[in-house]
Design a protein around this motif. Structure first.
Motif, PDB file in Angstrom:
ATOM      1  N   ALA A  30      25.837  -5.716   6.434  1.00 33.63           N
ATOM      2  CA  ALA A  30      26.381  -7.574   6.778  1.00 33.63           C
ATOM      3  C   ALA A  30      25.443  -7.933   7.554  1.00 33.63           C
ATOM      4  O   ALA A  30      25.856  -9.558   7.464  1.00 33.63           O
ATOM      5  N   ALA A  31      24.676  -7.368   8.417  1.00 37.23           N
ATOM      6  CA  ALA A  31      23.025  -8.210   8.643  1.00 37.23           C
ATOM      7  C   ALA A  31      22.618  -8.316   7.613  1.00 37.23           C
ATOM      8  O   ALA A  31      21.876  -9.209   7.179  1.00 37.23           O
ATOM      9  N   GLU A  98      19.935   0.451  14.761  1.00 41.02           N
ATOM     10  CA  GLU A  98      20.501  -0.167  12.865  1.00 41.02           C
ATOM     11  C   GLU A  98      21.161  -1.917  14.128  1.00 41.02           C
ATOM     12  O   GLU A  98      21.495  -1.593  15.236  1.00 41.02           O
ATOM     13  N   MET A  99      20.006  -2.449  13.227  1.00 41.50           N
ATOM     14  CA  MET A  99      20.625  -3.902  13.491  1.00 41.50           C
ATOM     15  C   MET A  99      21.572  -4.344  12.682  1.00 41.50           C
ATOM     16  O   MET A  99      22.255  -4.139  11.428  1.00 41.50           O
ATOM     17  N   ASP A 100      23.203  -4.440  13.066  1.00 41.29           N
ATOM     18  CA  ASP A 100      24.454  -4.973  12.452  1.00 41.29           C
ATOM     19  C   ASP A 100      24.655  -6.953  12.770  1.00 41.29           C
ATOM     20  O   ASP A 100      23.985  -6.792  13.888  1.00 41.29           O
ATOM     21  N   PHE A 101      25.809  -7.041  12.236  1.00 36.44           N
ATOM     22  CA  PHE A 101      26.235  -8.278  12.536  1.00 36.44           C
ATOM     23  C   PHE A 101      27.751  -7.803  12.097  1.00 36.44           C
ATOM     24  O   PHE A 101      28.144  -7.368  11.902  1.00 36.44           O
ATOM     25  N   VAL A 102      28.608  -8.733  13.042  1.00 38.19           N
ATOM     26  CA  VAL A 102      30.217  -8.216  13.279  1.00 38.19           C
ATOM     27  C   VAL A 102      30.174  -9.791  14.106  1.00 38.19           C
ATOM     28  O   VAL A 102      30.781 -10.155  14.469  1.00 38.19           O
ATOM     29  N   GLU A 103      31.520  -9.767  13.185  1.00 38.71           N
ATOM     30  CA  GLU A 103      32.423 -11.241  13.348  1.00 38.71           C
ATOM     31  C   GLU A 103      33.834 -10.871  14.133  1.00 38.71           C
ATOM     32  O   GLU A 103      34.579 -10.081  13.512  1.00 38.71           O
TER      33      GLU A 103
END
Length: 129
Positions: A30-31, A98-103
């Motif tokens: 996602a990131a 850990e780098m994530d992208f959350v919506e």
């Protein structure tokens, strides 16, 4: 660059062993997808730069910005064609992160799942190590 490009939230990860990795920072799919999307119409930028700044009620906060070049002391993370540069001051705080992208319905943000964090503020924007 605008400082309000994206939001980032910090989460302390407890009872997780730090596993040796090749990169100082790992990106979730996602990131990677979001970073690719952010950079697709900006050919003058080569990636995102992650840094830390003294700010907030708990000490430190992450900063994200576009970058046109790699500084001499930056650590480069290349994953799935996406480049993320880590400023020297932030390198030790990000080891094993850990780098994530959350919506969600109310927000969209990068989230740093960091096993090195000792505490965070109530809003999740600042941390201490």
């Amino acid at each position: 660059m605008s400082a309000s490009m994206v939001r980032a939230t910090v989460r302390a990860v407890s009872k997780r062993k730090i596993l040796p990795t090749r990169a100082a920072l790992t990106l979730t799919p996602a990131a990677v997808s979001k970073i690719s999307f952010l950079l697709q119409n900006k050919p003058e930028y080569i990636g995102l730069k992650v840094g830390v700044r003294t700010r907030g009620c708990n000490g430190l906060t992450y900063t994200l910005d576009y970058t046109k070049e790699k500084d001499k002391s930056d650590e480069e993370v290349l994953q799935d064609g996406v480049r993320v540069f880590i400023e020297k001051k932030a390198q030790l705080t990000l080891l094993g992160t850990e780098m994530d992208f959350v919506e969600s319905k109310l927000s969209s943000e990068f989230v740093f799942n960091n096993p090195n964090i000792k505490g965070t503020c109530g809003c999740g924007e600042s941390f201490n190590i």
